[in-house]
Motif scaffolding. Sequence first.
Motif, PDB file in Angstrom:
ATOM      1  N   ILE A  29       0.709  -1.296  -0.067  1.00 27.09           N
ATOM      2  CA  ILE A  29      -0.094  -0.023   0.022  1.00 27.09           C
ATOM      3  C   ILE A  29       0.828   1.438  -0.070  1.00 27.09           C
ATOM      4  O   ILE A  29       0.572   2.238  -0.800  1.00 27.09           O
ATOM      5  CB  ILE A  29      -1.047  -0.076   1.304  1.00 27.09           C
ATOM      6  CG1 ILE A  29      -2.086  -0.936   1.048  1.00 27.09           C
ATOM      7  CG2 ILE A  29      -1.555   1.282   1.519  1.00 27.09           C
ATOM      8  CD1 ILE A  29      -2.957  -1.221   2.091  1.00 27.09           C
ATOM      9  N   THR A  30       1.813   1.172   0.839  1.00 23.52           N
ATOM     10  CA  THR A  30       2.796   2.462   0.767  1.00 23.52           C
ATOM     11  C   THR A  30       3.454   2.690  -0.515  1.00 23.52           C
ATOM     12  O   THR A  30       3.602   3.826  -0.811  1.00 23.52           O
ATOM     13  CB  THR A  30       3.790   2.143   2.100  1.00 23.52           C
ATOM     14  OG1 THR A  30       3.263   2.042   3.097  1.00 23.52           O
ATOM     15  CG2 THR A  30       4.779   3.362   2.299  1.00 23.52           C
ATOM     16  N   LEU A  31       3.981   1.538  -1.244  1.00 23.00           N
ATOM     17  CA  LEU A  31       4.739   1.705  -2.415  1.00 23.00           C
ATOM     18  C   LEU A  31       3.833   2.340  -3.453  1.00 23.00           C
ATOM     19  O   LEU A  31       4.094   3.066  -4.329  1.00 23.00           O
ATOM     20  CB  LEU A  31       5.483   0.424  -2.716  1.00 23.00           C
ATOM     21  CG  LEU A  31       6.606   0.105  -1.789  1.00 23.00           C
ATOM     22  CD1 LEU A  31       7.244  -1.356  -2.486  1.00 23.00           C
ATOM     23  CD2 LEU A  31       7.705   1.284  -2.008  1.00 23.00           C
ATOM     24  N   THR A  32       2.511   1.727  -3.609  1.00 18.81           N
ATOM     25  CA  THR A  32       1.739   2.057  -4.439  1.00 18.81           C
ATOM     26  C   THR A  32       1.206   3.337  -4.423  1.00 18.81           C
ATOM     27  O   THR A  32       0.948   3.933  -5.313  1.00 18.81           O
ATOM     28  CB  THR A  32       0.586   0.972  -4.779  1.00 18.81           C
ATOM     29  OG1 THR A  32      -0.100   0.726  -3.573  1.00 18.81           O
ATOM     30  CG2 THR A  32       1.065  -0.417  -5.338  1.00 18.81           C
ATOM     31  N   GLY A  33       1.186   3.639  -3.269  1.00 18.68           N
ATOM     32  CA  GLY A  33       0.741   5.277  -3.008  1.00 18.68           C
ATOM     33  C   GLY A  33       1.674   6.087  -3.341  1.00 18.68           C
ATOM     34  O   GLY A  33       1.208   7.387  -3.714  1.00 18.68           O
ATOM     35  N   HIS A  34       3.126   5.814  -3.454  1.00 15.37           N
ATOM     36  CA  HIS A  34       4.027   6.765  -3.845  1.00 15.37           C
ATOM     37  C   HIS A  34       4.512   6.561  -5.288  1.00 15.37           C
ATOM     38  O   HIS A  34       5.376   7.506  -5.713  1.00 15.37           O
ATOM     39  CB  HIS A  34       5.284   6.759  -2.975  1.00 15.37           C
ATOM     40  CG  HIS A  34       4.956   6.914  -1.708  1.00 15.37           C
ATOM     41  ND1 HIS A  34       4.907   8.484  -1.344  1.00 15.37           N
ATOM     42  CD2 HIS A  34       4.797   6.486  -0.263  1.00 15.37           C
ATOM     43  CE1 HIS A  34       4.542   8.384   0.039  1.00 15.37           C
ATOM     44  NE2 HIS A  34       4.746   7.445   0.709  1.00 15.37           N
ATOM     45  N   ALA A  38       1.022   6.030 -14.214  1.00 21.92           N
ATOM     46  CA  ALA A  38       1.692   5.495 -15.449  1.00 21.92           C
ATOM     47  C   ALA A  38       2.595   4.537 -15.234  1.00 21.92           C
ATOM     48  O   ALA A  38       2.419   3.503 -15.822  1.00 21.92           O
ATOM     49  CB  ALA A  38       2.420   6.707 -16.311  1.00 21.92           C
ATOM     50  N   ALA A  39       3.317   4.440 -14.140  1.00 20.80           N
ATOM     51  CA  ALA A  39       4.142   3.245 -13.785  1.00 20.80           C
ATOM     52  C   ALA A  39       3.298   2.083 -13.181  1.00 20.80           C
ATOM     53  O   ALA A  39       3.657   0.809 -13.612  1.00 20.80           O
ATOM     54  CB  ALA A  39       5.065   3.631 -12.638  1.00 20.80           C
ATOM     55  N   LEU A  40       2.471   2.280 -12.406  1.00 22.49           N
ATOM     56  CA  LEU A  40       1.558   1.041 -12.172  1.00 22.49           C
ATOM     57  C   LEU A  40       0.922   0.415 -13.364  1.00 22.49           C
ATOM     58  O   LEU A  40       0.757  -0.606 -13.514  1.00 22.49           O
ATOM     59  CB  LEU A  40       0.530   1.649 -11.005  1.00 22.49           C
ATOM     60  CG  LEU A  40       0.977   2.100  -9.778  1.00 22.49           C
ATOM     61  CD1 LEU A  40      -0.090   2.491  -9.012  1.00 22.49           C
ATOM     62  CD2 LEU A  40       1.805   0.598  -9.195  1.00 22.49           C
ATOM     63  N   HIS A  41       0.257   1.253 -14.181  1.00 21.22           N
ATOM     64  CA  HIS A  41      -0.330   0.956 -15.510  1.00 21.22           C
ATOM     65  C   HIS A  41       0.508   0.012 -16.214  1.00 21.22           C
ATOM     66  O   HIS A  41       0.099  -0.998 -16.653  1.00 21.22           O
ATOM     67  CB  HIS A  41      -1.221   2.296 -16.325  1.00 21.22           C
ATOM     68  CG  HIS A  41      -1.485   1.712 -17.673  1.00 21.22           C
ATOM     69  ND1 HIS A  41      -2.703   0.966 -17.670  1.00 21.22           N
ATOM     70  CD2 HIS A  41      -0.988   1.684 -18.776  1.00 21.22           C
ATOM     71  CE1 HIS A  41      -3.059   0.761 -18.954  1.00 21.22           C
ATOM     72  NE2 HIS A  41      -1.895   1.265 -19.477  1.00 21.22           N
ATOM     73  N   ASP A  42       1.842   0.632 -16.653  1.00 22.86           N
ATOM     74  CA  ASP A  42       2.444  -0.061 -17.393  1.00 22.86           C
ATOM     75  C   ASP A  42       3.049  -1.599 -16.730  1.00 22.86           C
ATOM     76  O   ASP A  42       3.353  -2.384 -17.624  1.00 22.86           O
ATOM     77  CB  ASP A  42       3.940   0.749 -17.560  1.00 22.86           C
ATOM     78  CG  ASP A  42       3.547   2.015 -18.321  1.00 22.86           C
ATOM     79  OD1 ASP A  42       2.507   2.016 -19.138  1.00 22.86           O
ATOM     80  OD2 ASP A  42       4.626   2.994 -18.273  1.00 22.86           O
ATOM     81  N   ALA A  43       3.308  -1.565 -15.453  1.00 28.79           N
ATOM     82  CA  ALA A  43       3.589  -2.752 -14.840  1.00 28.79           C
ATOM     83  C   ALA A  43       2.417  -3.784 -14.913  1.00 28.79           C
ATOM     84  O   ALA A  43       2.809  -4.977 -15.290  1.00 28.79           O
ATOM     85  CB  ALA A  43       3.826  -2.537 -13.365  1.00 28.79           C
TER      86      ALA A  43
END
Length: 56
Positions: A29-34, A38-43
């Motif tokens: 949760i902490t990592l995805t909050g920061h 676009a990086a989450l979408h690409d991953a």
Amino acid sequence: MTSTTKTLSLTGSKLVPTLFAAALGLVLITLTGHVQAAALHDAAHDVRHATGFPCH
């Protein structure tokens, strides 16, 4: 007449996995909050392609 009461407690065998799951969830949760969206979408997009799911 006698009755027996069982109590629920976290024993050593259940405490470690519970703490590990809580720590892992907090880290995710902490990592995805920061991370930028676009990086989450690409991953996620790359994972979908790597596992063979169509996404377009």
